[in-house]
Design a protein around this motif. Structure first.
Motif, PDB file in Angstrom:
ATOM      1  N   PHE A 174       0.856  -1.163  -0.059  1.00 17.69           N
ATOM      2  CA  PHE A 174      -0.120   0.139   0.034  1.00 17.69           C
ATOM      3  C   PHE A 174       1.020   1.150   0.019  1.00 17.69           C
ATOM      4  CE2 PHE A 174      -3.987  -2.018  -0.038  1.00 17.69           C
ATOM      5  CZ  PHE A 174      -3.795  -3.108   0.810  1.00 17.69           C
ATOM      6  N   LEU A 187      -0.213   4.367   2.476  1.00 18.00           N
ATOM      7  CA  LEU A 187      -1.576   4.551   2.787  1.00 18.00           C
ATOM      8  C   LEU A 187      -1.890   3.783   4.166  1.00 18.00           C
ATOM      9  CD1 LEU A 187      -2.686   3.837  -0.855  1.00 18.00           C
ATOM     10  CD2 LEU A 187      -1.745   5.965  -0.066  1.00 18.00           C
ATOM     11  N   CYS A 188      -2.224   4.563   5.161  1.00 15.45           N
ATOM     12  CA  CYS A 188      -2.566   3.919   6.197  1.00 15.45           C
ATOM     13  C   CYS A 188      -4.317   3.683   6.177  1.00 15.45           C
ATOM     14  CB  CYS A 188      -2.245   4.796   7.542  1.00 15.45           C
ATOM     15  SG  CYS A 188      -0.540   5.250   7.238  1.00 15.45           S
ATOM     16  N   HIS A 189      -4.762   2.606   6.239  1.00 15.07           N
ATOM     17  CA  HIS A 189      -6.076   2.439   6.144  1.00 15.07           C
ATOM     18  C   HIS A 189      -6.911   2.413   7.318  1.00 15.07           C
ATOM     19  CE1 HIS A 189      -6.034   1.808   1.998  1.00 15.07           C
ATOM     20  NE2 HIS A 189      -5.145   0.924   1.976  1.00 15.07           N
ATOM     21  N   ASP A 190      -6.208   2.339   8.549  1.00 18.69           N
ATOM     22  CA  ASP A 190      -6.624   2.314   9.809  1.00 18.69           C
ATOM     23  C   ASP A 190      -5.818   2.651  10.795  1.00 18.69           C
ATOM     24  OD1 ASP A 190      -5.152  -0.194   9.844  1.00 18.69           O
ATOM     25  OD2 ASP A 190      -7.010  -1.244   9.544  1.00 18.69           O
ATOM     26  N   LYS A 203      -8.940   9.224   5.873  1.00 18.95           N
ATOM     27  CA  LYS A 203      -7.471   8.491   5.524  1.00 18.95           C
ATOM     28  C   LYS A 203      -6.222   9.280   5.934  1.00 18.95           C
ATOM     29  CE  LYS A 203      -8.695   5.033   2.278  1.00 18.95           C
ATOM     30  NZ  LYS A 203      -9.856   5.364   1.548  1.00 18.95           N
TER      31      LYS A 203
END
Length: 281
Positions: free
Chosen positions: A7, A28-31, A67
């Motif tokens: 990601f 990209l940090c989804h959570d 996000k």
């Protein structure tokens, strides 16, 4: 321009003030868990100040609504990865001189020693995670899979957790045998890196990883790593280098050497090679 790694994306950027080039890695940090992983990667970089471990120039967490992106600014290495250098040699039908193999391998070992000395393991050593600068100085990158060197496995549930983690984070054709079938009661230590290091040395000598073809054919790597690695008879490198390779790639982690031993052997081989003068550091 950007190349996707899981990601994350890596772009080449130019510093306005200094005109230097940098690699900007955007994760990209989804959570929350993703953000924590990126934070850990930042902290791993900050732990080291070593010529053979990639330094972090700067970092930031950028929020886009719900996000988050982690931005890691890293030095840009013009020569690219060790893998891209080996690929070019293979395309030309050429090979890497032993002296150059030893020089690069010694740097990789020095970087790994710095990581192991702090009580950590890299867990994803492979030729695409080694960058080279103009002078062939290797730099270990992608510290996102790093964790404590010593993992005590207590019970089958923990064993499965580690095995699943390894399946996601440790590249299959460079993954140590003990990570394919994690035993219910065992200790996984930093010697998983030594196995991967052996695969990297093999790759520098043969221009492909020892298990790349097995993986590409769809055969079981898990099965293949249980047997001693076979060095093709056509191998033109010195007996000393071949013996070093064999002594690193030992399936049983208990019999596998540690990084200090490997580094000693490399330095010994360097001092024995014909043009010793140029090898003096």
């Amino acid at each position: 321009m950007g190349q996707t790694i899981g990601f994350s994306f890596v772009d080449l950027v130019e510093g306005v003030k200094d005109g230097h080039f940098y690699a900007l890695k955007r994760i990209l940090c989804h959570d929350r868990e993703g953000r924590q992983e990126a934070q850990t990667e930042v902290e791993m970089h900050q732990m080291f100040n070593h010529p053979n471990v990639l330094s972090l120039v700067a970092h930031a967490f950028v929020d886009h609504g719900a996000k988050t992106e982690a931005w890691l600014l890293l030095p840009y290495m013009r020569k690219g990865s060790l893998w891209s250098v080996l690929e070019k040699l293979r395309d030309k039908g050429s090979s890497m001189p032993e002296k150059q193999i030893l020089q690069i391998f010694r740097g990789i070992c020095s970087g790994l020693k710095a990581i192991h000395d702090k009580g950590y393991a890299h867990r994803d050593i492979k030729p695409t995670n080694v960058l080279l600068d103009e002078d062939d100085r290797p730099v270990l990158m992608d510290l996102g899979s790093m964790n404590r060197a010593r993992i005590e496995v207590r019970g089958s549930r923990e064993a499965m957790t580690i095995q699943d983690w390894a399946a996601q984070r440790c590249t299959i054709s460079y993954r140590a045998p003990e990570l394919f079938n994690v035993e219910s009661h065992c200790i996984i230590d930093e010697r998983t890196d030594i196995w991967s290091l052996g695969c990297v040395l093999y790759c520098m000598m043969m221009l492909e990883g020892p298990y790349d073809l097995i993986f590409q054919k769809g055969d079981s790597v898990a099965l293949a790593v249980q047997n001693p690695v076979s060095i093709p008879p056509s191998c033109r490198y010195s007996e000393g280098l071949q013996m070093l390779l064999s002594s690193i790639m030992v399936s049983n982690p208990q019999e596998r050497p540690n990084i200090n031993w490997v580094l000693d052997q490399v330095q010994d081989l360097q001092s024995r090679s014909p043009n010793t003068q140029t090898n003096m550091v």
